[in-house]
Design an enzyme around this catalytic site. Structure first.
Site, PDB file in Angstrom:
ATOM      1  CE1 TYR A 153       1.071  -0.244   4.494  1.00 29.14           C
ATOM      2  CE2 TYR A 153      -0.064   1.723   4.492  1.00 29.14           C
ATOM      3  CZ  TYR A 153       0.805   0.826   5.039  1.00 29.14           C
ATOM      4  OH  TYR A 153       1.293   1.327   6.057  1.00 29.14           O
TER       5      TYR A 153
ATOM      6  NE  ARG B 139       6.713   4.167   0.266  1.00 27.13           N
ATOM      7  CZ  ARG B 139       6.482   5.088   1.612  1.00 27.13           C
ATOM      8  NH1 ARG B 139       7.345   5.357   2.105  1.00 27.13           N
ATOM      9  NH2 ARG B 139       5.381   5.591   1.463  1.00 27.13           N
TER      10      ARG B 139
ATOM     11  NE  ARG C 101      -6.421 -19.144   4.595  1.00 30.16           N
ATOM     12  CZ  ARG C 101      -4.948 -19.696   4.931  1.00 30.16           C
ATOM     13  NH1 ARG C 101      -5.016 -20.819   4.417  1.00 30.16           N
ATOM     14  NH2 ARG C 101      -4.255 -19.267   5.897  1.00 30.16           N
TER      15      ARG C 101
ATOM     16  CG  HIS D 245       0.324 -20.162   2.445  1.00 29.50           C
ATOM     17  ND1 HIS D 245      -0.425 -21.151   2.978  1.00 29.50           N
ATOM     18  CD2 HIS D 245       0.650 -19.669   3.516  1.00 29.50           C
ATOM     19  CE1 HIS D 245      -0.810 -21.017   4.385  1.00 29.50           C
ATOM     20  NE2 HIS D 245      -0.118 -19.953   4.353  1.00 29.50           N
TER      21      HIS D 245
ATOM     22  CE  LYS E 103       2.852   3.144   3.356  1.00 27.83           C
ATOM     23  NZ  LYS E 103       3.217   3.502   4.724  1.00 27.83           N
TER      24      LYS E 103
ATOM     25  CD  GLU F  80      10.225   1.733  10.288  1.00 29.61           C
ATOM     26  OE1 GLU F  80      10.066   2.744   9.335  1.00 29.61           O
ATOM     27  OE2 GLU F  80       9.898   0.356   9.604  1.00 29.61           O
TER      28      GLU F  80
ATOM     29  CG  LEU G 119       8.225   2.554   4.529  1.00 25.25           C
ATOM     30  CD1 LEU G 119       7.804   1.164   3.765  1.00 25.25           C
ATOM     31  CD2 LEU G 119       7.048   3.177   5.077  1.00 25.25           C
TER      32      LEU G 119
END
Ligand SMILES: Cc1ncc(COP(=O)(O)O)c(C=O)c1O
Length: 285
Positions: free
Chosen positions: A32, A51, A99, A101, A143, A175, A199
């Site tokens: 995101y 990014r 579902r 992986h 992210k 961070e 990040l």
């Protein structure tokens, strides 16, 4: 009504629907961005899209949209939604699949984008933070929407009356749970260097650039927890919070317990830069 974008359509938020088999829902399998908008202009768009591209590459996904299409969609949302200043949330997941992986290249990404009005932060009172072990994973440079550790850390901070949890990994500051960290010592500013442990914040990069342009010494250097605890000033940065002075750390005063002179200076430089951007007519990209 808030207009959102979902997989090619512009619809009201209340009408947007995704499958419960979306891998974002079942696995947190996606990435995101959060991008601020000032005076209906998207701030640092190029950097955010770069990014995003990098996050997608690191999770083995192709960017589902060309840059021009991202710009066109964001432009429409920013124009039609309320607020001259807004915050864009955009999310790309690996899409709907049974579902399992294991994934493959055929999967059709889900793209969801919404915006909300953004209030200009007033950080002048200072904020509290706590220090916690960095319990997240080892690829924090992505992210990723998979944010459970950060959710729990921010919850812990809020239970302590603090705004942020500053994270420490093997004795070094990485961070904040949702921000980057700067410290000031003897008139100089330091922030941990980029690595997989944090990040690469768009605000972080801009703050470094603006400080250096304005003759304030700012270095990217590892920051031990002991140095954090003895710092004259601590700041956290993010796109929507901008630069926040941390005046209380684990219940102890940072420096004088008031936002420091370097923060005052940095906040002024940042505000001027934003103002210049929002008054400028041409595109940022
Ligand atoms: C873990 C983390 N670090 C840093 C940041 C700051 O990044 P940016 O300045 O790009 O908003 C964020 C923003 O949400 C974050 O979640």
């Amino acid at each position: 009504m808030s207009l959102v974008y979902l997989n090619g359509d512009f619809v009201a938020l209340e009408e947007a629907r995704i499958s419960p088999l979306d891998r974002g829902f079942t696995f947190g399998d996606g990435v995101y961005e959060v991008i601020p908008v000032y005076n209906r202009r998207v701030f640092r768009l190029k950097e955010h899209l770069e990014r995003l591209e990098n996050s997608l590459k690191l999770i083995y996904m192709r960017n589902p949209l060309p840059v021009e299409e991202w710009k066109r969609i964001l432009d429409r949302l920013v124009t039609e939604n309320a607020g001259d200043d807004q915050s864009i949330y955009l999310q790309v997941t690996r899409g709907v699949s049974p579902r399992d992986h294991v994934f493959n290249d055929e999967m059709q990404a889900t793209v969801f984008i919404m915006t909300k009005p953004l209030e200009q932060p007033d950080n002048s009172a200072g904020s509290a933070a706590i220090v916690r072990p960095d319990i997240r994973w080892q690829w924090c440079h992505i992210k990723a929407i998979t944010l459970l550790p950060s959710v729990l850390l921010r919850h812990e901070a809020s239970l302590s009356g603090a705004r942020e949890a500053i994270l420490v990994n093997q004795g070094l500051v990485t961070e904040g749970a949702a921000s980057n960290v700067f410290i000031c010592e003897s008139g100089k500013v330091l922030t941990p260097p980029k690595s997989r442990q944090l990040l690469p914040g768009i605000t972080r990069d801009l703050v470094i650039e603006l400080l250096q342009q304005n003759g304030i010494e700012c270095s990217e250097y590892p920051v031990p927890e002991t140095q954090l605890r003895s710092a004259d000033e601590i700041w956290i940065t993010s796109s929507t919070q901008e630069i926040v002075p941390i005046t209380v750390l684990d219940g102890e005063m940072v420096g004088s317990g008031q936002p420091g002179p370097l923060w005052q200076h940095a906040a002024r430089i940042y505000r001027d830069f934003k103002q210049e951007f929002s008054q400028h007519r041409s595109s940022d990209v």
